[in-house]
Motif scaffolding. Structure first.
Motif, mmCIF file in Angstrom:
data_model
loop_
_atom_site.group_PDB
_atom_site.id
_atom_site.type_symbol
_atom_site.label_atom_id
_atom_site.label_comp_id
_atom_site.label_asym_id
_atom_site.label_seq_id
_atom_site.Cartn_x
_atom_site.Cartn_y
_atom_site.Cartn_z
ATOM 1 N N LYS A 88 0.849 -1.191 0.000
ATOM 2 C CA LYS A 88 0.000 0.000 0.000
ATOM 3 C C LYS A 88 0.881 1.235 0.000
ATOM 4 O O LYS A 88 1.904 1.282 0.678
ATOM 5 N N LEU A 89 0.485 2.238 -0.768
ATOM 6 C CA LEU A 89 1.188 3.517 -0.789
ATOM 7 C C LEU A 89 0.161 4.633 -0.896
ATOM 8 O O LEU A 89 -0.660 4.642 -1.810
ATOM 9 N N ASP A 90 0.197 5.549 0.044
ATOM 10 C CA ASP A 90 -0.622 6.762 0.004
ATOM 11 C C ASP A 90 0.329 7.950 0.073
ATOM 12 O O ASP A 90 1.061 8.097 1.067
ATOM 13 N N GLY A 91 0.331 8.764 -0.965
ATOM 14 C CA GLY A 91 1.253 9.894 -0.991
ATOM 15 C C GLY A 91 0.607 11.146 -1.542
ATOM 16 O O GLY A 91 -0.427 11.106 -2.203
ATOM 17 N N ARG A 92 1.239 12.249 -1.265
ATOM 18 C CA ARG A 92 0.842 13.533 -1.851
ATOM 19 C C ARG A 92 2.090 14.398 -1.967
ATOM 20 O O ARG A 92 2.981 14.353 -1.128
ATOM 21 N N ARG A 93 2.152 15.166 -3.028
ATOM 22 C CA ARG A 93 3.277 16.082 -3.197
ATOM 23 C C ARG A 93 2.728 17.456 -3.587
ATOM 24 O O ARG A 93 1.680 17.580 -4.230
ATOM 25 N N ASP A 95 2.486 20.951 -5.513
ATOM 26 C CA ASP A 95 2.757 21.570 -6.809
ATOM 27 C C ASP A 95 2.167 22.973 -6.753
ATOM 28 O O ASP A 95 0.962 23.155 -6.928
ATOM 29 N N GLY A 96 3.021 23.949 -6.458
ATOM 30 C CA GLY A 96 2.503 25.303 -6.267
ATOM 31 C C GLY A 96 1.708 25.387 -4.986
ATOM 32 O O GLY A 96 2.209 25.068 -3.915
ATOM 33 N N LYS A 97 0.437 25.779 -5.085
ATOM 34 C CA LYS A 97 -0.404 25.907 -3.909
ATOM 35 C C LYS A 97 -1.330 24.715 -3.707
ATOM 36 O O LYS A 97 -2.168 24.727 -2.804
ATOM 37 N N ARG A 98 -1.195 23.700 -4.547
ATOM 38 C CA ARG A 98 -2.073 22.538 -4.412
ATOM 39 C C ARG A 98 -1.230 21.289 -4.184
ATOM 40 O O ARG A 98 -0.011 21.285 -4.333
ATOM 41 N N TYR A 99 -1.919 20.198 -3.781
ATOM 42 C CA TYR A 99 -1.267 18.909 -3.577
ATOM 43 C C TYR A 99 -1.812 17.905 -4.588
ATOM 44 O O TYR A 99 -3.003 17.888 -4.886
ATOM 45 N N ILE A 100 -0.915 17.083 -5.088
ATOM 46 C CA ILE A 100 -1.280 16.021 -6.018
ATOM 47 C C ILE A 100 -1.142 14.685 -5.297
ATOM 48 O O ILE A 100 -0.070 14.367 -4.785
ATOM 49 N N ALA A 101 -2.219 13.910 -5.234
ATOM 50 C CA ALA A 101 -2.195 12.615 -4.571
ATOM 51 C C ALA A 101 -1.698 11.541 -5.537
ATOM 52 O O ALA A 101 -1.905 11.618 -6.749
ATOM 53 N N TYR A 102 -1.034 10.532 -5.003
ATOM 54 C CA TYR A 102 -0.572 9.403 -5.822
ATOM 55 C C TYR A 102 -0.550 8.130 -4.973
ATOM 56 O O TYR A 102 -0.481 8.195 -3.735
ATOM 57 N N THR A 103 -0.654 7.012 -5.634
ATOM 58 C CA THR A 103 -0.701 5.710 -4.943
ATOM 59 C C THR A 103 0.309 4.718 -5.517
ATOM 60 O O THR A 103 0.262 3.542 -5.185
ATOM 61 N N GLU A 104 1.217 5.194 -6.367
ATOM 62 C CA GLU A 104 2.233 4.318 -6.946
ATOM 63 C C GLU A 104 3.594 5.003 -6.841
ATOM 64 O O GLU A 104 3.691 6.230 -6.951
ATOM 65 N N PRO A 105 4.648 4.227 -6.656
ATOM 66 C CA PRO A 105 5.988 4.828 -6.648
ATOM 67 C C PRO A 105 6.355 5.309 -8.039
ATOM 68 O O PRO A 105 5.831 4.832 -9.041
ATOM 69 N N LEU A 106 7.260 6.261 -8.125
ATOM 70 C CA LEU A 106 7.632 6.853 -9.406
ATOM 71 C C LEU A 106 8.179 5.840 -10.389
ATOM 72 O O LEU A 106 7.909 5.901 -11.576
ATOM 73 N N LYS A 107 8.958 4.891 -9.906
ATOM 74 C CA LYS A 107 9.624 3.971 -10.824
ATOM 75 C C LYS A 107 8.631 3.116 -11.598
ATOM 76 O O LYS A 107 8.972 2.575 -12.641
ATOM 77 N N ASP A 108 7.407 2.989 -11.099
ATOM 78 C CA ASP A 108 6.415 2.178 -11.783
ATOM 79 C C ASP A 108 5.649 2.951 -12.842
ATOM 80 O O ASP A 108 4.803 2.400 -13.521
ATOM 81 N N LYS A 109 5.941 4.251 -12.973
ATOM 82 C CA LYS A 109 5.189 5.069 -13.919
ATOM 83 C C LYS A 109 5.998 5.291 -15.182
ATOM 84 O O LYS A 109 7.213 5.503 -15.125
ATOM 85 N N PRO A 110 5.359 5.254 -16.353
ATOM 86 C CA PRO A 110 6.097 5.522 -17.587
ATOM 87 C C PRO A 110 6.599 6.950 -17.629
ATOM 88 O O PRO A 110 6.003 7.856 -17.056
ATOM 89 N N GLN A 146 9.193 13.895 -4.398
ATOM 90 C CA GLN A 146 8.797 12.494 -4.367
ATOM 91 C C GLN A 146 10.006 11.600 -4.624
ATOM 92 O O GLN A 146 10.178 10.560 -3.980
ATOM 93 N N GLN A 147 10.854 11.994 -5.560
ATOM 94 C CA GLN A 147 12.088 11.241 -5.799
ATOM 95 C C GLN A 147 12.936 11.199 -4.533
ATOM 96 O O GLN A 147 13.477 10.147 -4.168
ATOM 97 N N LEU A 148 13.055 12.332 -3.875
ATOM 98 C CA LEU A 148 13.863 12.412 -2.659
ATOM 99 C C LEU A 148 13.308 11.506 -1.572
ATOM 100 O O LEU A 148 14.054 10.740 -0.938
ATOM 101 N N VAL A 149 12.008 11.566 -1.347
ATOM 102 C CA VAL A 149 11.373 10.761 -0.306
ATOM 103 C C VAL A 149 11.578 9.275 -0.572
ATOM 104 O O VAL A 149 11.969 8.506 0.326
ATOM 105 N N GLU A 150 11.336 8.837 -1.797
ATOM 106 C CA GLU A 150 11.460 7.417 -2.113
ATOM 107 C C GLU A 150 12.907 6.961 -2.047
ATOM 108 O O GLU A 150 13.206 5.849 -1.597
#
Length: 319
Positions: A88-93, A95-110, A146-150
């Protein structure tokens, strides 16, 4: 009255050598030699366990959270390290004044599939200024935190380790102990255990290694709590040349035994600052909990294709 007091005092003094013979004192080096033998032995025994590692990781700039991840991973120790399966992965990063949620690590994304929002050239001057203030310098940096955190999480929890803690962060193994001086500070009660309080420092003062405190169980001779910090700060000349500083780097780990007596790190935490290239400043916080231990009947082993045996030769006509 005086005669009775003198007799009691004489009896007490005479009895001291007997007590010393029953419970001989140990030096810090003798205590740590037992710790090394036990931790090295348990390192092999940990290959018989699988467990879940729960982590919380935060990268922040000032008071702003730039990236935050909570993960659960099943850890399968092998002969030389561990394999982690993300459950399980729950994350947010940010971007400016908003947050983008994600549920997959970066390496799994094209590549290129994770760009959100308009590119720099379409932003207003105020928006571009805010991005620079947030540490985002171009389009490719949108997932920098996100790269730094992972990267930090993987390096601190799964680098040639069977116990969910980077092998280089535990300076008390038999291999590492010759590089340290130990001093016995006393005996204390920690986490429900009677412990020896040991202070350790690098033997070579010029080495940039760990210093800290270890509380050792007085019966099992296993670490109960270990707290470390860098023995020396990164030299100013290196900071000036590379623009890198890591003030406050250190960690705290607690340990607990399994029913069969094998000790594992139960919790691990660290919080430090990262200053890179004079413009990128982050505070990093990591909290780890190992739980849901399951003992297997046979040791787990990660097998690479190159380790597989050669197929047996077959005779003509045989399948």
């Amino acid at each position: 009255m005086w005669t009775r007091s003198l007799c009691l005092a004489a009896l007490f003094v005479v009895s001291l050598p007997c007590v010393a013979q029953i419970t001989p004192s140990l030096t810090a080096d003798e205590i740590m030699a037992r710790v090394a033998a036990n931790t090295d032995r348990d390192d092999d025994a940990r290959a018989h366990y699988v467990y879940v590692q729960h982590t919380q990781m935060i990268s922040s700039s000032g008071k702003s959270v730039m990236c935050e991840e909570t993960t659960d991973a099943r850890v399968t120790p092998g002969t030389h390290g561990s394999e982690q399966q993300m459950l399980k992965l729950d994350g947010r990063r940010r971007d400016g004044k908003r947050y983008i949620a994600y549920t997959e690590p970066l390496k799994d994304k094209p590549h290129g599939a994770d760009i959100d929002g308009p590119p720099d050239r379409d932003l207003t001057k105020e928006a571009r200024k805010q991005r620079r203030k947030d540490g985002l310098r171009n389009d490719e940096d949108e997932d920098l935190d996100q790269q730094l955190v992972e990267h930090v999480r993987k390096n601190l929890t799964n680098e040639k380790s069977k116990d969910g803690l980077h092998a280089g962060l535990f300076p008390l193994t038999g291999k590492a102990q010759p590089g340290y001086n130990f001093a016995l500070k006393g005996r204390e009660r920690r986490n429900g255990h009677d412990t020896f309080h040991i202070v350790f420092t690098p033997r070579e003062k010029s080495h940039y290694d760990w210093r800290g405190d270890a509380w050792i169980d007085t019966e099992a001779f296993q670490p109960v709590v270990v707290q470390t910090a860098l023995a020396h700060n990164i030299p100013f000349a290196v900071r000036a040349l590379l623009g890198t500083s890591i003030p406050g780097l250190g960690f705290t780990a607690t340990y607990a035994p399994q029913p069969d007596g094998v000790w594992f790190p139960a919790t691990f935490g660290t919080e430090f600052k990262l200053n890179v290239l004079f413009f990128f400043h982050r505070s990093i916080a990591l909290s780890v909990e190992n739980r849901d231990f399951e003992k297997t009947h046979t040791a787990s082993r990660i097998v690479a294709d190159s380790d597989l045996p050669e197929p047996l030769p077959t005779t003509p006509g045989e399948k």
